[in-house]
Design an enzyme around this catalytic site. Sequence first.
Site, short mmCIF file in Angstrom:
data_model
loop_
_atom_site.label_atom_id
_atom_site.label_comp_id
_atom_site.label_asym_id
_atom_site.label_seq_id
_atom_site.Cartn_x
_atom_site.Cartn_y
_atom_site.Cartn_z
N TYR A 71 -9.21 18.84 -19.59
CA TYR A 71 -8.85 20.28 -19.55
C TYR A 71 -9.73 21.02 -18.54
O TYR A 71 -9.25 21.85 -17.77
CB TYR A 71 -9.03 20.82 -20.96
CG TYR A 71 -8.60 22.24 -21.21
CD1 TYR A 71 -7.26 22.61 -21.21
CD2 TYR A 71 -9.55 23.23 -21.51
CE1 TYR A 71 -6.87 23.91 -21.49
CE2 TYR A 71 -9.18 24.53 -21.79
CZ TYR A 71 -7.84 24.87 -21.78
OH TYR A 71 -7.46 26.17 -22.07
N SER A 72 -11.03 20.71 -18.53
CA SER A 72 -11.95 21.37 -17.57
C SER A 72 -11.54 21.04 -16.14
O SER A 72 -11.57 21.92 -15.26
CB SER A 72 -13.39 20.90 -17.79
OG SER A 72 -13.78 21.11 -19.11
N SER A 82 5.43 32.11 -22.89
CA SER A 82 5.30 33.41 -23.56
C SER A 82 6.01 33.45 -24.91
O SER A 82 6.29 34.51 -25.45
CB SER A 82 5.79 34.54 -22.65
OG SER A 82 6.97 34.18 -21.95
N SER A 83 6.29 32.28 -25.49
CA SER A 83 6.87 32.23 -26.83
C SER A 83 5.81 32.45 -27.90
O SER A 83 6.13 32.80 -29.04
CB SER A 83 7.55 30.88 -27.06
OG SER A 83 6.67 29.83 -26.70
N ARG A 92 9.07 26.15 -23.78
CA ARG A 92 9.48 24.74 -23.60
C ARG A 92 10.30 24.28 -24.79
O ARG A 92 11.41 23.80 -24.62
CB ARG A 92 8.24 23.85 -23.46
CG ARG A 92 8.56 22.36 -23.44
CD ARG A 92 7.31 21.53 -23.52
NE ARG A 92 6.40 22.04 -24.55
CZ ARG A 92 5.37 21.37 -25.04
NH1 ARG A 92 5.08 20.18 -24.60
NH2 ARG A 92 4.61 21.89 -25.97
N LYS A 105 -8.38 23.05 -15.31
CA LYS A 105 -8.62 24.49 -15.17
C LYS A 105 -9.46 24.80 -13.93
O LYS A 105 -9.25 25.82 -13.27
CB LYS A 105 -9.27 25.04 -16.44
CG LYS A 105 -8.36 25.00 -17.68
CD LYS A 105 -7.06 25.79 -17.46
CE LYS A 105 -6.31 26.02 -18.76
NZ LYS A 105 -5.03 26.74 -18.56
N SER A 134 -9.72 28.93 -17.79
CA SER A 134 -10.48 28.86 -19.05
C SER A 134 -11.97 28.83 -18.72
O SER A 134 -12.36 28.36 -17.65
CB SER A 134 -10.11 27.60 -19.83
OG SER A 134 -11.08 27.36 -20.83
#
Length: 241
Positions: free
Chosen positions: A153-154, A10-11, A34, A157, A140
Site C-alpha cells: 500500500y505504501s 464514491s459508493s 465497483r 500511494k 495516504s
Amino acid sequence: MKDVVLVTGSSRGIGKAIALRLAKSGYQVVIHYRIQQKEADAVQEQINALGGQSRVLQFDVTDREQARSVLNEDINQNGAYYGVVCNAGITSDAAFPAMTGEQWDNVIHTNLDSFYNVLNPVTMPMVRRRKPGRIVTIASVSGLIGNRGQVNYSAAKAGIIAATKSLALELAKREISVNCVAPGFIETEMTDQIPVEEALKLIPFRRAGKVEEVAALVNFLISPESSYITKQVIAVNGGMC
Ligand code: NDP
C-alpha cells in the site's frame, strides 16, 4: 450547465463524503462504484434529496479496457469532466515476509494502476474543454512515511504522489491543477479492523479523522478558490507526520 466532477469509489467511505460535499457545493457528481450498487444508488438518492444532480457509473478501476470504454461512453454522451477525484482504493495488509504475490498485485493494481486507467481516458477531453479543471488524487500517510504491514500500500500511494506531481507539471499550462490529499487514520470500513487504541498513540490529535474532514479539503481543491494551487500533497491526519 453545472460543472461535472467524477469521484471514483464514491459508493462508500471517503468517496461518498466527497460526492455529497461536492453536490452541496453545486457540482454535478458522477458517482462510481465497483460492486456495491445499492450503496451507490443510495448516494444518488441523497444527492437528489439535496436538490443536486448526479449519475452513476460502474467499472473496476483495475480493468483498463472496461474503465476506458465506460468513461469514453460517458464523456461522449455528457461532455468532458471539469474535475476528477481518484479515490477508489483498497488495503491488503500483511507483514512483508508473509505477503502473497496476490496481495501485492491487488493493491498495486487497484491503487496505482487506477491512476492511469482512470485519468488517461479523461485527460485529453478535459484539455479540449479549454477551461480550468481540477484533478485530486487520494494517497495516504503510508505513502509519505511508510507503515508496518503496508509495504504494498505504501508503494502504491508513494507512486500516486509522484505521478500526481508529474501530471501537475504536464497540465499546468492548461490551468488544470493536479493535487494529492493524503489522509491519516479516517473512520471507514477500510479501517474498522484496525485496533483504534494502537492507532491513536500515533496521532497527536488523539482521535480518528472523519470522512467529512477529508471531503472538506477535496471540496476546496476542486473549487475555483484553489486556482493557484497545483502539484501539492496536503495531509489530513491530525498531525501524524
Ligand atoms: P472504503 O473501503 O470505505 O471504500 C472504497 C471505495 O473504493 C468503494 O466505493 C469501493 O467500491 C471502491 N473500490 C475499491 N476497489 C475498487 C475497484 N477495483 N474498482 C472500482 N472501485 C473500487 O475506503 P475508504 O473510503 O476508507 O478509502 C478511500 C480512499 O482513501 C482509498 O484510496 C484509501 O486508500 C484512502 N485512504 C483511506 C484512509 C482511511 O483511514 N480510511 C487513510 C488514507 C487513505 P464498492 O463499494 O463497489 O466496493
